[in-house]
Each structure stands twice: as structure tokens, then as C-alpha cells.
Scaffold this motif. Structure first.
Motif, PDB file in Angstrom:
ATOM      1  N   ASP A 158      69.309  47.168  36.200  1.00 34.03           N
ATOM      2  CA  ASP A 158      69.483  48.671  35.997  1.00 34.03           C
ATOM      3  C   ASP A 158      69.052  49.145  34.374  1.00 34.03           C
ATOM      4  OD1 ASP A 158      71.614  48.007  34.236  1.00 34.03           O
ATOM      5  OD2 ASP A 158      73.189  48.528  35.863  1.00 34.03           O
ATOM      6  N   GLU A 159      69.432  50.294  33.955  1.00 37.89           N
ATOM      7  CA  GLU A 159      68.914  50.763  32.566  1.00 37.89           C
ATOM      8  C   GLU A 159      69.795  50.017  31.661  1.00 37.89           C
ATOM      9  OE1 GLU A 159      72.097  53.500  33.951  1.00 37.89           O
ATOM     10  OE2 GLU A 159      70.025  52.704  34.727  1.00 37.89           O
ATOM     11  N   LYS A 160      70.958  49.483  31.972  1.00 32.64           N
ATOM     12  CA  LYS A 160      71.574  48.563  30.992  1.00 32.64           C
ATOM     13  C   LYS A 160      71.705  47.030  31.115  1.00 32.64           C
ATOM     14  CE  LYS A 160      75.342  52.397  30.926  1.00 32.64           C
ATOM     15  NZ  LYS A 160      76.733  52.698  31.317  1.00 32.64           N
ATOM     16  N   ASN A 161      70.496  47.036  31.638  1.00 27.00           N
ATOM     17  CA  ASN A 161      70.346  45.466  31.762  1.00 27.00           C
ATOM     18  C   ASN A 161      71.480  44.583  32.713  1.00 27.00           C
ATOM     19  OD1 ASN A 161      67.925  45.484  30.563  1.00 27.00           O
ATOM     20  ND2 ASN A 161      69.050  45.197  28.579  1.00 27.00           N
ATOM     21  N   HIS A 162      71.907  45.319  33.577  1.00 23.15           N
ATOM     22  CA  HIS A 162      72.969  44.737  34.462  1.00 23.15           C
ATOM     23  C   HIS A 162      72.203  44.735  35.890  1.00 23.15           C
ATOM     24  CE1 HIS A 162      76.174  46.484  31.730  1.00 23.15           C
ATOM     25  NE2 HIS A 162      75.746  45.295  31.255  1.00 23.15           N
ATOM     26  N   TRP A 163      72.391  43.897  36.748  1.00 25.96           N
ATOM     27  CA  TRP A 163      71.799  43.568  38.003  1.00 25.96           C
ATOM     28  C   TRP A 163      72.734  44.192  39.116  1.00 25.96           C
ATOM     29  CZ3 TRP A 163      69.443  41.148  34.273  1.00 25.96           C
ATOM     30  CH2 TRP A 163      68.206  41.051  34.214  1.00 25.96           C
ATOM     31  N   THR A 164      72.615  45.543  39.040  1.00 26.15           N
ATOM     32  CA  THR A 164      73.229  46.699  39.924  1.00 26.15           C
ATOM     33  C   THR A 164      72.570  47.212  41.054  1.00 26.15           C
ATOM     34  OG1 THR A 164      73.600  48.374  38.542  1.00 26.15           O
ATOM     35  CG2 THR A 164      75.156  46.381  38.457  1.00 26.15           C
ATOM     36  N   VAL A 165      71.405  47.258  40.744  1.00 31.47           N
ATOM     37  CA  VAL A 165      70.342  48.519  41.399  1.00 31.47           C
ATOM     38  C   VAL A 165      70.009  47.397  42.838  1.00 31.47           C
ATOM     39  CG1 VAL A 165      68.240  49.428  41.730  1.00 31.47           C
ATOM     40  CG2 VAL A 165      69.252  49.399  39.599  1.00 31.47           C
ATOM     41  N   GLN A 166      70.451  47.879  44.001  1.00 34.81           N
ATOM     42  CA  GLN A 166      70.267  47.329  45.287  1.00 34.81           C
ATOM     43  C   GLN A 166      68.951  47.538  45.921  1.00 34.81           C
ATOM     44  OE1 GLN A 166      73.473  47.396  48.088  1.00 34.81           O
ATOM     45  NE2 GLN A 166      72.206  47.485  49.722  1.00 34.81           N
ATOM     46  N   TYR A 167      67.986  46.677  46.177  1.00 34.43           N
ATOM     47  CA  TYR A 167      66.996  46.890  46.989  1.00 34.43           C
ATOM     48  C   TYR A 167      66.899  47.618  48.128  1.00 34.43           C
ATOM     49  CZ  TYR A 167      64.390  43.256  44.039  1.00 34.43           C
ATOM     50  OH  TYR A 167      63.673  42.617  42.993  1.00 34.43           O
ATOM     51  N   GLY A 168      66.257  48.439  48.492  1.00 37.09           N
ATOM     52  CA  GLY A 168      66.392  49.087  49.876  1.00 37.09           C
ATOM     53  C   GLY A 168      65.683  48.248  50.901  1.00 37.09           C
ATOM     54  N   GLU A 169      66.081  48.510  52.163  1.00 37.44           N
ATOM     55  CA  GLU A 169      65.631  47.822  53.311  1.00 37.44           C
ATOM     56  C   GLU A 169      64.105  47.764  53.435  1.00 37.44           C
ATOM     57  OE1 GLU A 169      65.704  48.749  58.080  1.00 37.44           O
ATOM     58  OE2 GLU A 169      67.264  49.146  56.838  1.00 37.44           O
ATOM     59  N   GLU A 170      63.455  48.767  52.908  1.00 33.01           N
ATOM     60  CA  GLU A 170      61.964  48.785  53.132  1.00 33.01           C
ATOM     61  C   GLU A 170      61.286  47.747  51.812  1.00 33.01           C
ATOM     62  OE1 GLU A 170      63.408  51.448  50.045  1.00 33.01           O
ATOM     63  OE2 GLU A 170      63.823  51.293  51.881  1.00 33.01           O
ATOM     64  N   SER A 171      62.044  47.331  50.972  1.00 38.99           N
ATOM     65  CA  SER A 171      61.502  46.616  49.998  1.00 38.99           C
ATOM     66  C   SER A 171      61.697  45.075  50.148  1.00 38.99           C
ATOM     67  CB  SER A 171      62.249  47.038  48.769  1.00 38.99           C
ATOM     68  OG  SER A 171      61.660  48.324  48.403  1.00 38.99           O
ATOM     69  N   ILE A 172      62.345  44.843  51.227  1.00 35.71           N
ATOM     70  CA  ILE A 172      62.592  43.073  51.499  1.00 35.71           C
ATOM     71  C   ILE A 172      62.074  42.918  52.745  1.00 35.71           C
ATOM     72  CG2 ILE A 172      64.198  41.429  51.641  1.00 35.71           C
ATOM     73  CD1 ILE A 172      66.212  43.202  50.378  1.00 35.71           C
ATOM     74  N   LYS A 173      61.108  41.957  52.613  1.00 37.77           N
ATOM     75  CA  LYS A 173      60.027  41.618  53.983  1.00 37.77           C
ATOM     76  C   LYS A 173      60.178  40.040  54.218  1.00 37.77           C
ATOM     77  CE  LYS A 173      57.917  45.565  53.357  1.00 37.77           C
ATOM     78  NZ  LYS A 173      58.291  46.682  54.358  1.00 37.77           N
ATOM     79  N   SER A 174      60.552  39.777  55.417  1.00 37.70           N
ATOM     80  CA  SER A 174      60.328  38.506  55.735  1.00 37.70           C
ATOM     81  C   SER A 174      58.928  37.633  56.267  1.00 37.70           C
ATOM     82  CB  SER A 174      61.229  38.296  57.073  1.00 37.70           C
ATOM     83  OG  SER A 174      61.013  36.931  57.601  1.00 37.70           O
ATOM     84  N   LEU A 175      58.803  36.332  55.485  1.00 36.86           N
ATOM     85  CA  LEU A 175      57.569  35.940  55.962  1.00 36.86           C
ATOM     86  C   LEU A 175      57.384  35.315  57.178  1.00 36.86           C
ATOM     87  CD1 LEU A 175      56.797  34.071  52.193  1.00 36.86           C
ATOM     88  CD2 LEU A 175      55.807  36.118  53.125  1.00 36.86           C
ATOM     89  N   ALA A 176      58.585  35.428  57.980  1.00 34.57           N
ATOM     90  CA  ALA A 176      58.415  35.076  59.531  1.00 34.57           C
ATOM     91  C   ALA A 176      57.820  36.289  60.148  1.00 34.57           C
ATOM     92  CB  ALA A 176      59.921  34.792  59.877  1.00 34.57           C
ATOM     93  N   ASN A 177      57.743  36.272  61.373  1.00 33.67           N
ATOM     94  CA  ASN A 177      56.973  37.518  62.136  1.00 33.67           C
ATOM     95  C   ASN A 177      57.926  38.533  61.971  1.00 33.67           C
ATOM     96  OD1 ASN A 177      54.790  35.775  63.073  1.00 33.67           O
ATOM     97  ND2 ASN A 177      55.813  35.246  64.847  1.00 33.67           N
ATOM     98  N   SER A 178      59.062  38.326  61.933  1.00 38.29           N
ATOM     99  CA  SER A 178      60.008  39.626  61.800  1.00 38.29           C
ATOM    100  C   SER A 178      61.587  39.023  60.868  1.00 38.29           C
ATOM    101  CB  SER A 178      60.338  40.209  63.243  1.00 38.29           C
ATOM    102  OG  SER A 178      61.277  39.386  63.764  1.00 38.29           O
ATOM    103  N   TRP A 179      62.504  39.900  60.686  1.00 41.06           N
ATOM    104  CA  TRP A 179      63.777  39.353  60.315  1.00 41.06           C
ATOM    105  C   TRP A 179      64.386  38.890  61.511  1.00 41.06           C
ATOM    106  CZ3 TRP A 179      65.167  37.882  55.959  1.00 41.06           C
ATOM    107  CH2 TRP A 179      64.770  38.346  55.079  1.00 41.06           C
ATOM    108  N   GLU A 180      64.059  39.282  62.745  1.00 38.43           N
ATOM    109  CA  GLU A 180      64.914  38.822  63.943  1.00 38.43           C
ATOM    110  C   GLU A 180      64.520  37.266  64.169  1.00 38.43           C
ATOM    111  OE1 GLU A 180      65.543  39.947  68.947  1.00 38.43           O
ATOM    112  OE2 GLU A 180      64.168  41.064  67.412  1.00 38.43           O
ATOM    113  N   ALA A 181      63.059  36.998  63.873  1.00 38.99           N
ATOM    114  CA  ALA A 181      62.702  35.639  64.011  1.00 38.99           C
ATOM    115  C   ALA A 181      63.176  34.759  62.992  1.00 38.99           C
ATOM    116  CB  ALA A 181      61.346  35.553  64.034  1.00 38.99           C
TER     117      ALA A 181
END
Length: 221
Positions: A147-170
Motif C-alpha cells: 500500500d501507500e505506506k509500504n505495508h503489504w495490506t492490499v489484497q489481490y482481486g480474484e481476476e488478478s490471480i491465475k493458475s498455470l494449471a488448466n483451471s483453479w479447479e484442476a
């Protein structure tokens, strides 16, 4: 959060196994991967489990130095790109102060912004029972940026996290199958150090090759 995070099924599985094999304990580990497009994308290709207790300074310093040396020998240009943790108490959903301090320290030694991954303890039971949940719960973790205060508090949104498998289900199904296999063990740096000179060669905390093989076998089925 402008950065897109790609997570390999090996990473997903190793983190889950590390947490599940050490219930009611805090776990910590190093994220290995590569930044691309000026840091806009981050691919996490492996993890190095560090400990299943509150890390001491010698454990942290030595594990990070060994991780850096390991990355130097890797021709893929991988490096330390972040930190992962599972809080000690089941009710805790946010990463603790130790993890926040460590990822901030990692940031001081990299040009790009590292990521902090926090395993969701409450979701582990559902994870093993293979219950359907939101994608983030199905992953079993949250990811945080700065975040702007250099603390790791900004959560990634679902759309920003991808699996390298065929899907998160896999990826999820693979991780579940490996976690339920009692013959699959995971070694962290704390185990490695505690093994003593007689057993230290058998404690492969960097590669944990048996998990990588188990993941490959499950994905090939």
C-alpha cells in the motif's frame, strides 16, 4: 492492484501440504519466480518451505542466503519474489507482523514489488473436503501487495490471480489428492537443520522432489 499473479500447481500444492502437515502452527516459506513486463506480471514457479514455528533470525538469514544461491544456479532467471505464511490461529485471516516484516525486507533487495501470500486457515478443512467455494476460497490463500505506506495490506482481486494449471479447479483437485496422500512428506529448512549431520542429506528442503513428482503424476492422470 495492477500486477497479475500466476501460480503453478506445484506452488499451490507445496504451500497447502506445508500448512496441513503442521496444523495449529505458523508456517513460513520463500516464493521463487520471475517478474516480467516491468513487474506487471509475476509468475511463482516454486516455493522453499522455511519453518513451522516463529522464525529466528539465524533461520531466516541462512534460508534466504541459501535460496539466493539456489536461484543463481538456476538458468531460468528465477529469484526470490515474495514470502508465504499460514497464521498460527485458525481464526486469523491476515498475515502476522513477522511475515509483513519479512516481505518488507525482501522488497529492499529487489527492483520489483514482492508478493505476500497468506494461507486461509478456515478454508483448509473445506479444501480437504473438496467443498465448492468462491475461487479465492478454493485456492486456499490470499495474496497481498504494497500500500501507500509500504505495508503489504492490499489484497489481490480474484481476476488478478491465475493458475498455470488448466483451471483453479484442476490445481485445487491436484493439491487435495497430494495432501491426502500420507506417503507424501514435506521438509522445511527447520527440519533440515534439525536433522543433524546424519540425516541432513535426506531432508531436501529446497527441492522437495517427491511433491513435484506427485503433482506431475496427478496432473497426467
Amino acid at each position: 492492484m495492477s500486477q497479475t499473479l500466476f501460480v503453478s500447481p506445484v506452488v499451490h500444492t507445496k504451500m497447502m501440504v506445508h500448512a496441513i502437515r503442521n496444523p495449529h502452527k505458523v508456517v513460513h516459506g520463500i516464493l521463487i519466480g520471475t517478474f516480467k513486463t516491468g513487474g506487471a506480471t509475476l509468475t511463482i514457479s516454486d516455493v522453499l518451505p522455511v519453518c513451522h514455528s516463529h522464525p529466528t533470525k539465524p533461520i531466516l538469514d541462512m534460508s534466504l542466503r541459501l535460496a539466493e544461491a539456489y536461484c543463481v544456479t538456476n538458468e531460468d532467471g528465477e529469484g526470490i519474489v515474495g514470502w508465504y505464511t499460514a497464521p498460527e490461529k485458525q481464526a486469523d485471516e491476515l498475515p502476522g507482523p513477522v511475515a509483513l516484516k519479512i516481505v518488507s525486507s525482501i522488497a529492499n533487495n529487489t527492483e520489483n514489488e514482492p508478493v505476500l501470500v497468506s494461507i486461509i486457515n478456515k478454508s483448509l478443512e473445506n479444501f480437504l473436503e473438496e467443498e465448492k467455494a468462491s475461487d479465492l476460497d478454493q485456492m486456499g490463500f490470499y495474496a497481498y501487495g504494497k500500500d501507500e505506506k509500504n505495508h503489504w495490506t492490499v489484497q489481490y482481486g480474484e481476476e488478478s490471480i491465475k493458475s498455470l494449471a488448466n483451471s483453479w479447479e484442476a490445481s485445487n483437485n491436484t493439491a487435495v489428492q497430494v495432501c491426502l496422500d500420507d506417503e507424501v512428506v514435506i521438509t522445511d529448512f527447520e527440519d533440515h537443520v534439525g536433522a543433524g549431520s546424519s540425516g541432513i542429506k535426506e531432508k531436501d528442503w529446497i527441492r522437495n522432489a517427491s511433491i513435484g513428482k506427485a503433482v506431475s503424476d496427478k496432473l497426467a492422470q
